[in-house]
Design an enzyme around this catalytic site. Sequence first.
Site, PDB file in Angstrom:
ATOM      1  N   HIS A  62      26.314   6.971 -20.706  1.00  0.00           N
ATOM      2  CA  HIS A  62      26.812   7.800 -19.611  1.00  0.00           C
ATOM      3  C   HIS A  62      25.821   8.892 -19.208  1.00  0.00           C
ATOM      4  O   HIS A  62      25.034   9.360 -20.027  1.00  0.00           O
ATOM      5  CB  HIS A  62      28.127   8.469 -20.016  1.00  0.00           C
ATOM      6  CG  HIS A  62      29.185   7.496 -20.420  1.00  0.00           C
ATOM      7  ND1 HIS A  62      30.062   7.741 -21.438  1.00  0.00           N
ATOM      8  CD2 HIS A  62      29.510   6.267 -19.938  1.00  0.00           C
ATOM      9  CE1 HIS A  62      30.893   6.716 -21.574  1.00  0.00           C
ATOM     10  NE2 HIS A  62      30.568   5.800 -20.671  1.00  0.00           N
ATOM     11  N   LYS A  72      23.008  17.509 -23.208  1.00  0.00           N
ATOM     12  CA  LYS A  72      24.017  17.425 -24.259  1.00  0.00           C
ATOM     13  C   LYS A  72      23.398  17.719 -25.620  1.00  0.00           C
ATOM     14  O   LYS A  72      22.343  17.197 -25.946  1.00  0.00           O
ATOM     15  CB  LYS A  72      24.627  16.020 -24.321  1.00  0.00           C
ATOM     16  CG  LYS A  72      25.366  15.600 -23.073  1.00  0.00           C
ATOM     17  CD  LYS A  72      25.882  14.179 -23.191  1.00  0.00           C
ATOM     18  CE  LYS A  72      26.599  13.740 -21.922  1.00  0.00           C
ATOM     19  NZ  LYS A  72      27.120  12.363 -22.036  1.00  0.00           N
ATOM     20  N   TYR A 132      30.135  17.659 -28.725  1.00  0.00           N
ATOM     21  CA  TYR A 132      28.920  17.955 -27.991  1.00  0.00           C
ATOM     22  C   TYR A 132      29.122  19.080 -26.988  1.00  0.00           C
ATOM     23  O   TYR A 132      30.157  19.211 -26.355  1.00  0.00           O
ATOM     24  CB  TYR A 132      28.321  16.711 -27.339  1.00  0.00           C
ATOM     25  CG  TYR A 132      29.259  15.838 -26.538  1.00  0.00           C
ATOM     26  CD1 TYR A 132      29.228  15.855 -25.152  1.00  0.00           C
ATOM     27  CD2 TYR A 132      30.133  14.974 -27.173  1.00  0.00           C
ATOM     28  CE1 TYR A 132      30.072  15.039 -24.416  1.00  0.00           C
ATOM     29  CE2 TYR A 132      30.970  14.157 -26.450  1.00  0.00           C
ATOM     30  CZ  TYR A 132      30.939  14.192 -25.063  1.00  0.00           C
ATOM     31  OH  TYR A 132      31.781  13.391 -24.336  1.00  0.00           O
ATOM     32  N   ASP A 170      33.001   0.785 -19.261  1.00  0.00           N
ATOM     33  CA  ASP A 170      31.657   0.643 -19.836  1.00  0.00           C
ATOM     34  C   ASP A 170      31.155  -0.802 -19.787  1.00  0.00           C
ATOM     35  O   ASP A 170      29.953  -1.027 -19.714  1.00  0.00           O
ATOM     36  CB  ASP A 170      31.629   1.164 -21.279  1.00  0.00           C
ATOM     37  CG  ASP A 170      31.683   2.682 -21.347  1.00  0.00           C
ATOM     38  OD1 ASP A 170      31.658   3.342 -20.288  1.00  0.00           O
ATOM     39  OD2 ASP A 170      31.770   3.216 -22.468  1.00  0.00           O
TER      40      ASP A 170
END
Length: 184
Positions: A62, A72, A132, A170
């Site tokens: 992603h 991130k 994250y 996904d």
Amino acid sequence: MQFERSDIPDLLLITPKRIGDDRGWFSETFREDRFRAEAGDVSFVQHNQSYSRAMGTVRGLHFQLAPKAQGKLVRCPRGRILDVAVDLRSSSPTYGRHHAVELSAENGRQLWIPPGFAHGFCTLVEDCEIAYLVTDYYSHEHDRGLNWRDPDLQIDWPVDEADAVTSPKDRQLPMLRDLGRVFD
């Protein structure tokens, strides 16, 4: 805190120091001054956490488009994952290359993935939690992805495609060759 550069510029592997005794251990998992000295002028605006029940769960790959692109800082406080970042910066000499590293509750490592990369992971054990920090807020309008099964990426995933637990979203993501230019 130990900072290691990866073979792809701007990715950082961070290993916080643990101070332990017979009760357990203490670790400073983030320190802004040390992080900024290594990663640059970065500010975090959102903290995310995900839980994956099954071993072999794959999430990703992603990313968010500019102007909502996200950096991130990823860690795995419970379980063990193979964490993967793919360079999508078209002007980068490492465009299309990936870096994979094991993050776990045991090793305490973290991976800094700056904007311009796709991110995903595969759980190596059951009951994994991934936490994250991100540099921009989630934006459905800018949310995109790259297919984790893309053979051109040459990612050595620790699960067969038939056994992987993935989302319908996904499974439908485009391959790198079909993605087009997403970051300069």
